[in-house]
Design a protein around this motif. Sequence first.
Motif, PDB file in Angstrom:
ATOM      1  N   TYR A   1     -21.936  46.690  70.556  1.00  0.00           N
ATOM      2  CA  TYR A   1     -22.874  45.733  69.971  1.00  0.00           C
ATOM      3  C   TYR A   1     -22.448  45.372  68.550  1.00  0.00           C
ATOM      4  CZ  TYR A   1     -27.147  43.553  68.276  1.00  0.00           C
ATOM      5  OH  TYR A   1     -28.043  42.681  67.735  1.00  0.00           O
ATOM      6  N   VAL A   2     -22.028  46.369  67.777  1.00  0.00           N
ATOM      7  CA  VAL A   2     -21.554  46.107  66.427  1.00  0.00           C
ATOM      8  C   VAL A   2     -20.319  45.214  66.460  1.00  0.00           C
ATOM      9  CG1 VAL A   2     -20.468  47.181  64.403  1.00  0.00           C
ATOM     10  CG2 VAL A   2     -22.561  48.155  65.355  1.00  0.00           C
ATOM     11  N   SER A   3     -19.441  45.457  67.418  1.00  0.00           N
ATOM     12  CA  SER A   3     -18.261  44.599  67.558  1.00  0.00           C
ATOM     13  C   SER A   3     -18.660  43.163  67.894  1.00  0.00           C
ATOM     14  CB  SER A   3     -17.339  45.150  68.648  1.00  0.00           C
ATOM     15  OG  SER A   3     -16.143  44.406  68.726  1.00  0.00           O
ATOM     16  N   HIS A   4     -19.708  43.028  68.709  1.00  0.00           N
ATOM     17  CA  HIS A   4     -20.243  41.697  69.034  1.00  0.00           C
ATOM     18  C   HIS A   4     -20.744  40.994  67.772  1.00  0.00           C
ATOM     19  CE1 HIS A   4     -23.040  38.675  70.571  1.00  0.00           C
ATOM     20  NE2 HIS A   4     -24.036  39.328  69.988  1.00  0.00           N
ATOM     21  N   LEU A   5     -21.426  41.719  66.909  1.00  0.00           N
ATOM     22  CA  LEU A   5     -21.904  41.121  65.655  1.00  0.00           C
ATOM     23  C   LEU A   5     -20.733  40.752  64.748  1.00  0.00           C
ATOM     24  CD1 LEU A   5     -24.973  43.440  64.869  1.00  0.00           C
ATOM     25  CD2 LEU A   5     -24.985  41.179  65.935  1.00  0.00           C
TER      26      LEU A   5
ATOM     27  N   ASP B   1     -17.827  39.788  65.859  1.00  0.00           N
ATOM     28  CA  ASP B   1     -17.273  38.563  66.439  1.00  0.00           C
ATOM     29  C   ASP B   1     -18.033  37.331  65.957  1.00  0.00           C
ATOM     30  OD1 ASP B   1     -15.394  39.990  67.849  1.00  0.00           O
ATOM     31  OD2 ASP B   1     -16.546  40.035  69.725  1.00  0.00           O
ATOM     32  N   GLN B   2     -19.330  37.513  65.674  1.00  0.00           N
ATOM     33  CA  GLN B   2     -20.141  36.412  65.165  1.00  0.00           C
ATOM     34  C   GLN B   2     -20.016  36.255  63.658  1.00  0.00           C
ATOM     35  OE1 GLN B   2     -24.082  37.507  66.697  1.00  0.00           O
ATOM     36  NE2 GLN B   2     -23.854  35.945  68.278  1.00  0.00           N
ATOM     37  N   ASP B   3     -19.182  37.101  63.057  1.00  0.00           N
ATOM     38  CA  ASP B   3     -18.948  37.094  61.611  1.00  0.00           C
ATOM     39  C   ASP B   3     -20.235  37.296  60.826  1.00  0.00           C
ATOM     40  OD1 ASP B   3     -17.231  37.080  59.442  1.00  0.00           O
ATOM     41  OD2 ASP B   3     -17.467  34.935  59.080  1.00  0.00           O
ATOM     42  N   LYS B   4     -21.085  38.191  61.341  1.00  0.00           N
ATOM     43  CA  LYS B   4     -22.296  38.532  60.601  1.00  0.00           C
ATOM     44  C   LYS B   4     -21.927  39.264  59.313  1.00  0.00           C
ATOM     45  CE  LYS B   4     -25.395  37.135  63.654  1.00  0.00           C
ATOM     46  NZ  LYS B   4     -26.342  36.035  63.351  1.00  0.00           N
ATOM     47  N   ALA B   5     -22.753  39.109  58.309  1.00  0.00           N
ATOM     48  CA  ALA B   5     -22.523  39.799  57.044  1.00  0.00           C
ATOM     49  C   ALA B   5     -22.622  41.309  57.252  1.00  0.00           C
ATOM     50  CB  ALA B   5     -23.544  39.350  56.000  1.00  0.00           C
ATOM     51  N   PRO B   6     -21.795  42.089  56.556  1.00  0.00           N
ATOM     52  CA  PRO B   6     -21.869  43.552  56.700  1.00  0.00           C
ATOM     53  C   PRO B   6     -23.270  44.105  56.484  1.00  0.00           C
ATOM     54  CG  PRO B   6     -19.871  42.958  55.547  1.00  0.00           C
ATOM     55  CD  PRO B   6     -20.656  41.679  55.710  1.00  0.00           C
ATOM     56  N   SER B   7     -24.013  43.542  55.531  1.00  0.00           N
ATOM     57  CA  SER B   7     -25.373  44.041  55.287  1.00  0.00           C
ATOM     58  C   SER B   7     -26.277  43.810  56.496  1.00  0.00           C
ATOM     59  CB  SER B   7     -25.969  43.361  54.049  1.00  0.00           C
ATOM     60  OG  SER B   7     -26.025  41.950  54.221  1.00  0.00           O
ATOM     61  N   THR B   8     -26.069  42.704  57.204  1.00  0.00           N
ATOM     62  CA  THR B   8     -26.844  42.422  58.409  1.00  0.00           C
ATOM     63  C   THR B   8     -26.516  43.432  59.499  1.00  0.00           C
ATOM     64  OG1 THR B   8     -26.925  40.058  57.893  1.00  0.00           O
ATOM     65  CG2 THR B   8     -27.318  40.687  60.184  1.00  0.00           C
ATOM     66  N   ILE B   9     -25.247  43.760  59.645  1.00  0.00           N
ATOM     67  CA  ILE B   9     -24.829  44.727  60.664  1.00  0.00           C
ATOM     68  C   ILE B   9     -25.336  46.118  60.321  1.00  0.00           C
ATOM     69  CG2 ILE B   9     -22.837  45.760  61.805  1.00  0.00           C
ATOM     70  CD1 ILE B   9     -21.319  43.167  61.321  1.00  0.00           C
ATOM     71  N   GLU B  10     -25.293  46.470  59.047  1.00  0.00           N
ATOM     72  CA  GLU B  10     -25.826  47.766  58.624  1.00  0.00           C
ATOM     73  C   GLU B  10     -27.312  47.876  58.952  1.00  0.00           C
ATOM     74  OE1 GLU B  10     -24.793  47.679  54.534  1.00  0.00           O
ATOM     75  OE2 GLU B  10     -22.740  48.396  54.853  1.00  0.00           O
ATOM     76  N   GLN B  11     -28.044  46.783  58.752  1.00  0.00           N
ATOM     77  CA  GLN B  11     -29.465  46.787  59.088  1.00  0.00           C
ATOM     78  C   GLN B  11     -29.668  46.941  60.589  1.00  0.00           C
ATOM     79  OE1 GLN B  11     -32.004  43.153  59.070  1.00  0.00           O
ATOM     80  NE2 GLN B  11     -33.051  44.161  57.350  1.00  0.00           N
ATOM     81  N   ALA B  12     -28.821  46.288  61.406  1.00  0.00           N
ATOM     82  CA  ALA B  12     -28.930  46.396  62.859  1.00  0.00           C
ATOM     83  C   ALA B  12     -28.727  47.838  63.310  1.00  0.00           C
ATOM     84  CB  ALA B  12     -27.907  45.474  63.525  1.00  0.00           C
ATOM     85  N   ILE B  13     -27.744  48.513  62.741  1.00  0.00           N
ATOM     86  CA  ILE B  13     -27.501  49.914  63.083  1.00  0.00           C
ATOM     87  C   ILE B  13     -28.711  50.762  62.704  1.00  0.00           C
ATOM     88  CG2 ILE B  13     -26.071  51.939  62.564  1.00  0.00           C
ATOM     89  CD1 ILE B  13     -23.717  49.993  62.120  1.00  0.00           C
ATOM     90  N   ALA B  14     -29.269  50.501  61.524  1.00  0.00           N
ATOM     91  CA  ALA B  14     -30.438  51.264  61.071  1.00  0.00           C
ATOM     92  C   ALA B  14     -31.624  51.062  62.002  1.00  0.00           C
ATOM     93  CB  ALA B  14     -30.808  50.853  59.650  1.00  0.00           C
ATOM     94  N   VAL B  15     -31.838  49.830  62.466  1.00  0.00           N
ATOM     95  CA  VAL B  15     -32.951  49.538  63.374  1.00  0.00           C
ATOM     96  C   VAL B  15     -32.814  50.346  64.668  1.00  0.00           C
ATOM     97  CG1 VAL B  15     -33.950  47.754  64.857  1.00  0.00           C
ATOM     98  CG2 VAL B  15     -33.489  47.265  62.462  1.00  0.00           C
ATOM     99  N   VAL B  16     -31.623  50.378  65.220  1.00  0.00           N
ATOM    100  CA  VAL B  16     -31.395  51.125  66.464  1.00  0.00           C
ATOM    101  C   VAL B  16     -31.620  52.617  66.232  1.00  0.00           C
ATOM    102  CG1 VAL B  16     -29.683  51.737  68.213  1.00  0.00           C
ATOM    103  CG2 VAL B  16     -29.827  49.381  67.376  1.00  0.00           C
ATOM    104  N   ARG B  17     -31.142  53.134  65.107  1.00  0.00           N
ATOM    105  CA  ARG B  17     -31.312  54.560  64.803  1.00  0.00           C
ATOM    106  C   ARG B  17     -32.791  54.916  64.627  1.00  0.00           C
ATOM    107  NH1 ARG B  17     -27.976  58.697  65.095  1.00  0.00           N
ATOM    108  NH2 ARG B  17     -28.384  59.459  62.994  1.00  0.00           N
ATOM    109  N   VAL B  18     -33.519  54.077  63.903  1.00  0.00           N
ATOM    110  CA  VAL B  18     -34.946  54.343  63.691  1.00  0.00           C
ATOM    111  C   VAL B  18     -35.698  54.319  65.018  1.00  0.00           C
ATOM    112  CG1 VAL B  18     -37.067  53.402  62.706  1.00  0.00           C
ATOM    113  CG2 VAL B  18     -35.004  53.538  61.304  1.00  0.00           C
TER     114      VAL B  18
END
Length: 329
Positions: free
Chosen positions: A69-73, A75-92
């Motif tokens: 999923y992170v690799s997918h983000l 590929d969309q050239d999401k900002a690193p801060s956006t990806i970090e937030q996505a990881i945090a959401v899944v962990r929480v």
Amino acid sequence: MTDIEPRPVEVAPHDPNTVLSPAALDRLDRSIPDNTKTAYRRQARDFVAWCEEHGRDTLPASAQTLADYVSHLCDQDKAPSTIEQAIAVVRVAHREAGHDGQPDTRAALRILKTHKRDRAEAGKRKRKAPPVTLDVLRAMVDVADPATLAGRRDRVMLVLGFAMMARRSELAGLRIGDVTFTDDGLTILIRSSKTDQEAEGAEVNIPHGVHPDTDPVRVVRAWLDCLDATEGPLLRHINRWDQLQPGGMSGAAINERVRKLAIEAGVPNAVTFTAHGLRAGGPTEAAKAGQPVSFIADHGRWSKNSPQVLEYIRPVDKWRDNPMRGIGL
């Protein structure tokens, strides 16, 4: 299971020792800022949709699922801060569902590290809202027509945002009763803010200005004379016909208004300006004037060792204390 939005967990009611009352649940819910909940919901929906599309389990999710999923983000050239937030959401979501320690994020974080390096090599840098310096502030104030309600309100928004080094949420939360006129200027009560987790509140003292159009005392008094009210939001909503409306401006509305005023003022790269530029502009100009970092940090409600306040001040120091200055080049 696809519901991964962070929320207070309500346990089965058969054990009275583990039940939370509706009032407790409500307070837990309100402990999370609205903008954080909105961002979490969006991130959660995106992750769930991706998992469903690819036949993956969301809870519990495997380390491989999160890494893909992170690799997918990426590929969309999401900002690193956006990806970090996505990881945090899944962990929480996993922690709140009782899946402690899952999923393993090591592979996901390595992929994110590669993405950061790829972006750097491509010449992409973290985008920062430019500071609203004093010259820019005056240009924006000049296009805010004081003959209109919207213009007077916008002047208050700009000048207080700059002079308070205010977050847009702090501006949106200001009430008329939070403003006190003193012999020395203004005292503004900030009831709560991002870093004030205990909601103890803080007072910000703002001295008189020297320019009539940017003197905080003058612009606030002119606006309050228009309101003819003693309570309610300080920054009121105004419709297209320049009529006062019930309720105050939201943080998003303040952000958009700042950008629009920058565009109207013809400021270079105007579309990149946001309300955060007001918060950044205050310390930038204070540093140019030689004010100590400790004074700036205290006024802006940062800790004295905050890396954020230093980020605003360092560009000034790099020019003022440049080792190439005065060597005869």
